[in-house]
Design a protein around this motif. Structure first.
Motif, PDB file in Angstrom:
ATOM      1  N   GLY A  25       0.709  -1.259   0.070  1.00 26.97           N
ATOM      2  CA  GLY A  25       0.042   0.039  -0.177  1.00 26.97           C
ATOM      3  C   GLY A  25       0.727   1.294  -0.070  1.00 26.97           C
ATOM      4  N   THR A  27       1.839   3.346  -3.176  1.00 26.52           N
ATOM      5  CA  THR A  27       1.501   3.989  -4.255  1.00 26.52           C
ATOM      6  C   THR A  27       0.068   4.013  -4.495  1.00 26.52           C
ATOM      7  OG1 THR A  27       2.394   2.676  -5.917  1.00 26.52           O
ATOM      8  CG2 THR A  27       3.938   4.019  -4.789  1.00 26.52           C
ATOM      9  N   TRP A  31      -1.878   0.306  -4.910  1.00 25.36           N
ATOM     10  CA  TRP A  31      -3.126   0.283  -4.345  1.00 25.36           C
ATOM     11  C   TRP A  31      -4.043  -0.405  -5.294  1.00 25.36           C
ATOM     12  CZ3 TRP A  31      -6.012   0.308  -0.154  1.00 25.36           C
ATOM     13  CH2 TRP A  31      -7.484   0.252  -0.406  1.00 25.36           C
ATOM     14  N   SER A  35      -5.738  -4.269  -4.940  1.00 18.17           N
ATOM     15  CA  SER A  35      -7.107  -4.493  -4.977  1.00 18.17           C
ATOM     16  C   SER A  35      -7.658  -5.652  -5.639  1.00 18.17           C
ATOM     17  CB  SER A  35      -7.858  -3.083  -5.504  1.00 18.17           C
ATOM     18  OG  SER A  35      -7.659  -2.099  -4.659  1.00 18.17           O
ATOM     19  N   ALA A  58      -8.848   2.659   5.533  1.00 14.46           N
ATOM     20  CA  ALA A  58      -7.425   2.636   4.463  1.00 14.46           C
ATOM     21  C   ALA A  58      -6.661   3.795   4.572  1.00 14.46           C
ATOM     22  CB  ALA A  58      -7.895   2.124   3.324  1.00 14.46           C
ATOM     23  N   GLY A  59      -5.488   3.737   4.704  1.00 12.56           N
ATOM     24  CA  GLY A  59      -4.609   4.909   4.689  1.00 12.56           C
ATOM     25  C   GLY A  59      -4.358   5.389   6.078  1.00 12.56           C
ATOM     26  N   GLU A  60      -4.937   4.991   7.222  1.00 11.01           N
ATOM     27  CA  GLU A  60      -4.821   5.695   8.477  1.00 11.01           C
ATOM     28  C   GLU A  60      -4.078   4.529   9.354  1.00 11.01           C
ATOM     29  OE1 GLU A  60      -8.283   6.645  10.619  1.00 11.01           O
ATOM     30  OE2 GLU A  60      -9.044   8.337   9.077  1.00 11.01           O
ATOM     31  N   VAL A 303      -6.654  -5.658   2.231  1.00  9.48           N
ATOM     32  CA  VAL A 303      -6.387  -4.403   1.409  1.00  9.48           C
ATOM     33  C   VAL A 303      -6.451  -3.129   2.427  1.00  9.48           C
ATOM     34  CG1 VAL A 303      -7.442  -2.759  -0.298  1.00  9.48           C
ATOM     35  CG2 VAL A 303      -7.572  -5.224  -0.577  1.00  9.48           C
ATOM     36  N   SER A 304      -7.187  -3.042   3.196  1.00 14.47           N
ATOM     37  CA  SER A 304      -7.142  -1.910   4.445  1.00 14.47           C
ATOM     38  C   SER A 304      -6.087  -2.220   5.223  1.00 14.47           C
ATOM     39  CB  SER A 304      -8.426  -1.888   5.088  1.00 14.47           C
ATOM     40  OG  SER A 304      -9.593  -1.567   4.297  1.00 14.47           O
ATOM     41  N   GLN A 307      -2.947  -0.835   3.624  1.00 16.97           N
ATOM     42  CA  GLN A 307      -2.722   0.572   3.665  1.00 16.97           C
ATOM     43  C   GLN A 307      -2.386   0.907   5.070  1.00 16.97           C
ATOM     44  OE1 GLN A 307      -3.655   2.932   1.108  1.00 16.97           O
ATOM     45  NE2 GLN A 307      -2.567   1.261   0.220  1.00 16.97           N
ATOM     46  N   GLN A 308      -2.861   0.221   6.094  1.00 18.82           N
ATOM     47  CA  GLN A 308      -2.488   0.938   7.532  1.00 18.82           C
ATOM     48  C   GLN A 308      -1.027   0.511   7.996  1.00 18.82           C
ATOM     49  OE1 GLN A 308      -5.286  -1.817   9.333  1.00 18.82           O
ATOM     50  NE2 GLN A 308      -6.930   0.095   9.627  1.00 18.82           N
ATOM     51  N   ARG A 310       1.643   1.207   5.872  1.00 21.25           N
ATOM     52  CA  ARG A 310       2.323   1.865   4.851  1.00 21.25           C
ATOM     53  C   ARG A 310       3.480   2.634   5.289  1.00 21.25           C
ATOM     54  NH1 ARG A 310      -1.415   5.447   1.773  1.00 21.25           N
ATOM     55  NH2 ARG A 310       0.377   6.019   0.648  1.00 21.25           N
TER      56      ARG A 310
END
Length: 398
Positions: A25, A27, A31, A35, A58-60, A303-304, A307-308, A310
């Motif tokens: 997760g 770029t 991503w 997916s 996602a991303g946090e 997936v999420s 991202q966590q 990253r």
């Protein structure tokens, strides 16, 4: 203990799947590739609802510390329960489809603290002699999987299941018993599960373009197919599998664990530092290998989760091995085993995962997924090879 074709050990495979999945997760392109896993990755219903951790945004950063059980299965079927072709088994020096005992010959618990930028991986020797969950008695810990699977087979056959469907459902029962045994032994609550077989390890190591390893001495082992010179070398596919599963010629099984850890540490560096996310062909191959190789628990929103993580760097994956008391414990029916003290192991795990260095990233991890245990006497370092590396070979393994 002599190694027969049926007893060949795989070792160290599944953490490739976790490391590969966890760091995709980074770029926008990564991503999009990640997916692709949503509709294709194989899942299994193996984690109790009480242990499931809801996926965060996602991303946090990761909000809650989590424990992931990684297992390498000594199996000659793929993730969907289909037999591996004989030509694949031949290339991997894996004998025939009847070889292998459906044991978990690699067991690693990965603890990721809140924040998600670090991880501690704790290896559990496969021959640790423990009380299995489910009333199966005291046996080597790697047999929990096979015993759970065999116990479920008759019931599933009576329900009309056959072929790959029977294999998949029996593997779910096997994984549940293995997870329960690990929880009972370590005092941890397992939140996620990932498994891979020997062909999966080979595919994953190829997808990342190979992994650099270093050996103190040249090795030659006809059983695993290991044939390597001393020094640094890039391994992938069947050669990578041979490196981590070699058993003959090593001082003890703890030295094989040291190989697994060295390989996985180098693999993490390869994925995180070597431009994997900016190489479309390599990234696509990595995602494709994960799809066909890894089995995850059904409640895991990978997936999420990726991202966590990253913020994870290649230096943020630390390895430990549980303390052992003897590598040659005689047992009534399982041959020689590894002697362990469950109370000592629980104390070691708790101390390791609540240390300042582990809790430094994000929120404190104290009490999350760990059951308090009474203090024990200080743990002696597990016996292992202590040979120093030759000049210029620092960091090399036996």
């Amino acid at each position: 203990m002599l190694l027969t074709s049926r007893g060949r050990r795989i070792g160290g495979r599944v953490a490739l799947g976790l490391v590969s999945t966890a760091v995709l997760g980074v770029t926008g392109y990564a991503w999009a590739q990640l997916s692709r896993l949503d509709g294709a990755i194989v899942t299994a219903d193996v984690i109790a609802p009480s242990a499931q951790v809801p996926a965060g945004p996602a991303g946090e950063p990761l909000k809650v510390a989590q424990n992931i059980l990684l297992v390498g299965i000594d199996s000659r079927t793929d993730a969907n329960g289909n037999p591996l072709p004989q030509n694949v088994l031949d290339a991997l020096h894996a004998g025939s489809g009847d070889d292998g005992g459906d044991t978990t010959d690699t067991m690693i618990v990965v603890h990721i603290p809140a924040g998600g930028a670090a991880a501690t991986a704790i290896s559990i020797p496969r021959d640790s002699y423990v009380d299995l969950a489910g009333g199966f008695g005291k046996h080597k810990i790697n047999s929990a999987y096979s015993r759970g699977k065999n116990a479920a087979m008759n019931t599933l056959r009576a329900q009309g299941l056959t072929g790959p469907q029977l294999e998949v459902k029996a593997n779910e029962a096997a994984a549940k018993l293995a997870i329960q045994t690990i929880e009972q032994f370590t005092g941890l609550s397992i939140n996620h599960y990932a498994a891979v077989n020997l062909a999966g390890f080979s595919a994953l190591s190829e997808a990342v373009g190979g992994v650099e390893v270093c050996l103190k001495e040249p090795v030659q082992d006809k059983f695993s197919g290991a044939a390597f010179p001393a020094g640094k070398q890039l391994l992938s596919g069947p050669r990578a599998l041979a490196f981590v599963r070699q058993r003959h010629g090593l001082p003890s099984d703890l030295d094989r664990i040291a190989r697994q850890q060295a390989f996985l540490s180098s693999m993490a560096k390869t994925v995180l530092d070597a431009g994997t996310f900016t190489d479309p062909a390599r990234l696509s191959a990595l995602v494709g290998a994960i799809q066909g190789s890894v089995v995850l628990d059904r409640g895991w929103d990978v997936v999420s989760f990726a991202q966590q993580l990253r913020g994870m760097s290649s230096g943020a994956l630390k390895f430990q091995t549980i303390p052992v008391q003897s590598l040659a414990l005689p047992t009534p029916s399982d041959g020689l085993a590894v002697k362990v003290d469950p109370a000592e192991v629980k104390a070691f795990v708790q101390t390791t995962l609540t240390s300042t260095s582990v809790a430094a990233v994000g929120e404190p991890t104290s009490g999350i997924g760990i059951k308090p245990v009474a203090a024990t006497s200080s743990a002696a370092a597990p016996p292992s090879s202590t040979a120093s590396a030759p000049p210029g070979m620092a960091g090399c393994v036996d």
